[in-house]
Design a protein around this motif. Structure first.
Motif, mmCIF file in Angstrom:
data_model
loop_
_atom_site.group_PDB
_atom_site.id
_atom_site.type_symbol
_atom_site.label_atom_id
_atom_site.label_comp_id
_atom_site.label_asym_id
_atom_site.label_seq_id
_atom_site.Cartn_x
_atom_site.Cartn_y
_atom_site.Cartn_z
ATOM 1 N N LEU A 193 0.840 -1.204 0.000
ATOM 2 C CA LEU A 193 0.000 0.000 0.000
ATOM 3 C C LEU A 193 0.875 1.254 0.000
ATOM 4 C CD1 LEU A 193 -2.873 1.211 0.241
ATOM 5 C CD2 LEU A 193 -2.639 1.049 2.723
ATOM 6 N N MET A 226 1.041 4.001 -3.007
ATOM 7 C CA MET A 226 0.722 5.413 -2.754
ATOM 8 C C MET A 226 1.902 6.303 -3.145
ATOM 9 S SD MET A 226 -1.205 4.990 0.959
ATOM 10 C CE MET A 226 -1.467 6.721 1.353
ATOM 11 N N TYR A 284 -4.562 11.042 -6.133
ATOM 12 C CA TYR A 284 -5.590 9.995 -6.032
ATOM 13 C C TYR A 284 -6.547 10.091 -7.214
ATOM 14 C CZ TYR A 284 -10.513 11.080 -5.091
ATOM 15 O OH TYR A 284 -11.846 11.378 -5.251
ATOM 16 N N LEU A 307 -7.348 1.092 -3.804
ATOM 17 C CA LEU A 307 -7.113 1.337 -2.376
ATOM 18 C C LEU A 307 -6.035 2.389 -2.138
ATOM 19 C CD1 LEU A 307 -7.412 -2.343 -1.105
ATOM 20 C CD2 LEU A 307 -9.015 -0.470 -0.675
ATOM 21 N N ASP A 310 -7.851 5.589 -2.481
ATOM 22 C CA ASP A 310 -8.651 5.813 -1.262
ATOM 23 C C ASP A 310 -7.746 6.235 -0.104
ATOM 24 O OD1 ASP A 310 -10.808 4.962 -2.742
ATOM 25 O OD2 ASP A 310 -10.862 2.938 -1.876
ATOM 26 N N GLY A 311 -6.587 5.590 -0.014
ATOM 27 C CA GLY A 311 -5.648 5.882 1.070
ATOM 28 C C GLY A 311 -5.089 7.301 0.976
ATOM 29 N N LEU A 347 -6.458 9.889 -0.522
ATOM 30 C CA LEU A 347 -7.546 10.832 -0.240
ATOM 31 C C LEU A 347 -7.762 10.972 1.267
ATOM 32 C CD1 LEU A 347 -10.027 12.579 -0.901
ATOM 33 C CD2 LEU A 347 -11.294 10.495 -1.427
ATOM 34 N N THR A 348 -7.839 9.841 1.945
ATOM 35 C CA THR A 348 -8.126 9.876 3.376
ATOM 36 C C THR A 348 -6.960 10.440 4.185
ATOM 37 O OG1 THR A 348 -9.348 7.843 2.950
ATOM 38 C CG2 THR A 348 -9.138 8.519 5.242
ATOM 39 N N TYR A 349 -5.755 10.040 3.797
ATOM 40 C CA TYR A 349 -4.571 10.494 4.547
ATOM 41 C C TYR A 349 -4.381 11.999 4.420
ATOM 42 C CZ TYR A 349 0.156 10.161 6.544
ATOM 43 O OH TYR A 349 1.276 10.295 7.343
ATOM 44 N N TYR A 367 -19.017 3.770 1.418
ATOM 45 C CA TYR A 367 -18.032 3.893 0.321
ATOM 46 C C TYR A 367 -17.149 2.656 0.274
ATOM 47 C CZ TYR A 367 -13.002 4.513 1.162
ATOM 48 O OH TYR A 367 -11.673 4.271 1.387
ATOM 49 N N ASP A 409 -15.800 7.621 -3.955
ATOM 50 C CA ASP A 409 -14.925 8.781 -3.695
ATOM 51 C C ASP A 409 -15.740 9.950 -3.150
ATOM 52 O OD1 ASP A 409 -12.908 7.243 -4.780
ATOM 53 O OD2 ASP A 409 -12.891 8.257 -6.725
ATOM 54 N N LEU A 442 -16.869 9.343 0.523
ATOM 55 C CA LEU A 442 -15.718 9.508 1.421
ATOM 56 C C LEU A 442 -15.421 10.986 1.643
ATOM 57 C CD1 LEU A 442 -13.195 8.622 2.979
ATOM 58 C CD2 LEU A 442 -12.065 8.149 0.808
ATOM 59 N N PHE A 496 -16.255 14.173 5.238
ATOM 60 C CA PHE A 496 -15.420 15.147 5.947
ATOM 61 C C PHE A 496 -16.049 16.543 5.890
ATOM 62 C CE2 PHE A 496 -12.411 11.745 4.841
ATOM 63 C CZ PHE A 496 -11.923 11.468 6.109
ATOM 64 N N ALA A 512 -10.380 10.145 9.880
ATOM 65 C CA ALA A 512 -9.393 9.911 8.819
ATOM 66 C C ALA A 512 -8.434 8.800 9.228
ATOM 67 C CB ALA A 512 -8.624 11.200 8.522
ATOM 68 N N GLY A 546 -8.375 5.415 7.117
ATOM 69 C CA GLY A 546 -7.317 5.614 6.141
ATOM 70 C C GLY A 546 -6.312 4.480 6.020
ATOM 71 N N PRO A 547 -5.127 4.802 5.470
ATOM 72 C CA PRO A 547 -4.128 3.775 5.154
ATOM 73 C C PRO A 547 -3.540 3.065 6.368
ATOM 74 C CG PRO A 547 -3.253 5.975 4.737
ATOM 75 C CD PRO A 547 -4.704 6.145 5.028
ATOM 76 N N VAL A 588 -8.314 0.961 5.341
ATOM 77 C CA VAL A 588 -7.699 0.668 4.035
ATOM 78 C C VAL A 588 -6.566 -0.347 4.189
ATOM 79 C CG1 VAL A 588 -6.407 1.656 2.096
ATOM 80 C CG2 VAL A 588 -8.416 2.840 2.952
ATOM 81 N N ILE A 602 -6.270 -4.125 2.327
ATOM 82 C CA ILE A 602 -5.088 -4.650 1.623
ATOM 83 C C ILE A 602 -4.658 -5.988 2.243
ATOM 84 C CG2 ILE A 602 -2.585 -4.314 1.427
ATOM 85 C CD1 ILE A 602 -3.609 -2.630 -0.633
#
Lengths: 294, 294
Positions: free
Chosen positions: A33, A37, A80, A113, A116-117, A119-121, B80, B116, B119, B123, B145, B149-150, B154, B158
């Motif tokens: 991951l 990223m 992303y 993923l 998604d990661g 975007l969220t991070y 999502y 997307d 998600l 926020f 988040a 998140g990762p 997420v 993975i």
């Protein structure tokens, strides 16, 4: 002048990459991951959004340290969107900036993923920045979500997709780009100005400027897809044509597109004059956006 | 007691749907995008994460109005993740909760963008809630988040994917589920307690409780995939087997899985006793999670 601007852009690129490393080093996440990223985040590009944010900030305030988390978050969201855009179900692209696209290297599931990661991070990085006050964090998080979300960039992507194989007029084309590309550029400019303590009025002027900057960016993108050098672009030209994309040259002819770019540039420069600050760097960037060859 | 709990769950479900409508009504976005986002968000489900957040809040404070934006944001993120999980490149599922999956109705590209959009909008909803202070917004945004998140959900997705077709041990299985399912449940419990003004120590106890609650939830999910009623579940049973998923019954046998659930439940109930508040509702929900048939 051009060399000075390029030095400015390059020094921020390097700083940007250093800051990316700082933010990813402490991140304990599955290896694939992280690789996926970072592969797309570090895959070059001119970092136009971060530099725009910085230039907007420096129009009002000197201490750029305060902008780095927002620069990174913004570029992560841009990245992303590219990863998801390139997926087989979307544009189905194999190359970007001369490199294999994310899903071609890591597989589709990991690419989804990784997007998604990122975007969220991006939201987590803002929320954790010790240099920002709570009020600043909420402003940045709200504006970033709005610019990139379903009433911003994501709306633009849907409209862009729906416009494929259809004839659109200039108004519709401008709306698509104002959302798909323009919203993140608007965020770059307004977030920079806000963090630099610009007044609300100054921010509003700059947001209008950013609207035209987004259109300049896009019309030049379309022009390069017709006239550009594949080596410099790092991707095939003529792909808009084969993907049945709506573009400025298709709608207005190549000369008409170039003329439209001139008009957008005049409007952008005019608006900069009313921003009530030394906007010379933003003006230089506008020319740079307008004349870039990749 | 069970009826009271079900009434509690159902009344919050209805409130939840009303609040979803309030948040989507003013949203000016492309029609297909809105339809696709709402299709999955309104597609039923017991809203276990929102009710858990509410119950955790009510353990410390009465005014639940304050929890709705976070309830919705949390469920949007859960939704999502299901949309992206169901994609052909991921689990390739055609049905969920008895309905066609999002990409089967709207196409893959729109489903990716709807995910997307959900998600990102989650926020924005928090950042815009007038009932929350700036400090509360930043706390919720950061924790949401982090959980999704990762390094949270997420990462779990993975790891879950990487574990397919491989033999994993109990420790690895617990790690996957603690991330993939547990992180959002942990967020539900801790965000609820935080908004209800619980102390840091109380929140920490509840987070440990939520860890076991997540495992209870997942072991029951695995058990239902072996013993469940397809009509009640709204999906085919035995799909874990055919998807070569690592599950508790596969690792421990069905009886071993049931025994493990019992142990997790004991630990969860023990931790609730130390939360220093009236946790009877959370205890009821734990039993409900453990004994649910769909």
């Amino acid at each position: 002048m051009k060399q000075l601007l390029e030095g400015y852009i390059e020094s921020n690129q390097q700083l940007f990459l250093d800051k990316v490393k700082e933010h990813f080093k402490p991140l304990t996440i599955p290896e694939q991951l992280k690789k996926s990223m970072l592969y797309s985040l570090e895959a070059g590009g001119k970092r136009l959004r971060p530099i725009l944010l910085r230039a907007s900030f420096e129009t009002y305030s000197p201490n750029v340290e305060k902008t780095y988390s927002t620069q990174i978050a913004l570029e992560m969201i841009h990245t992303y969107s590219l990863i998801h855009d390139d997926l087989p179900a979307m544009d189905d692209d194999s190359y970007r900036r001369g490199l294999l696209t994310n899903h071609k290297v890591f597989g589709e599931a990991t690419a989804i993923l990784a997007g998604d990661g990122l975007l969220t991070y991006s939201f987590e990085i803002i929320a954790n920045d010790p240099l920002l006050s709570e009020v600043e964090k909420v402003y940045i998080l709200r504006e970033l979500a709005r610019a990139s979300g379903p009433s911003g960039m994501v709306a633009g992507q849907i409209l862009d997709m729906e416009a494929e194989n259809q004839s659109v007029n200039l108004e519709q084309l401008e709306k698509i780009h104002a959302l798909k590309t323009g919203e993140l550029l608007r965020f770059a400019v307004s977030a920079g100005a806000f963090l630099g303590n610009a007044t609300e009025e100054q921010i509003q002027h700059l947001e209008q400027f950013a609207y035209y900057l987004g259109l300049i960016f896009q019309v030049q993108d379309d022009i390069l897809d017709v006239t550009g050098d594949e080596g410099k672009l790092g991707k095939a030209v003529g792909s808009d044509e084969s993907n049945h994309k709506s573009t400025y040259p298709k709608l207005l002819g190549l000369d008409g597109a170039i003329e439209m770019k001139k008009r957008y540039t005049e409007k952008a420069m005019e608006l900069l004059k009313h921003a009530n600050a030394n906007t010379s760097r933003l003006a230089e960037l506008t020319t740079y956006f307008s004349e870039r060859d990749h």
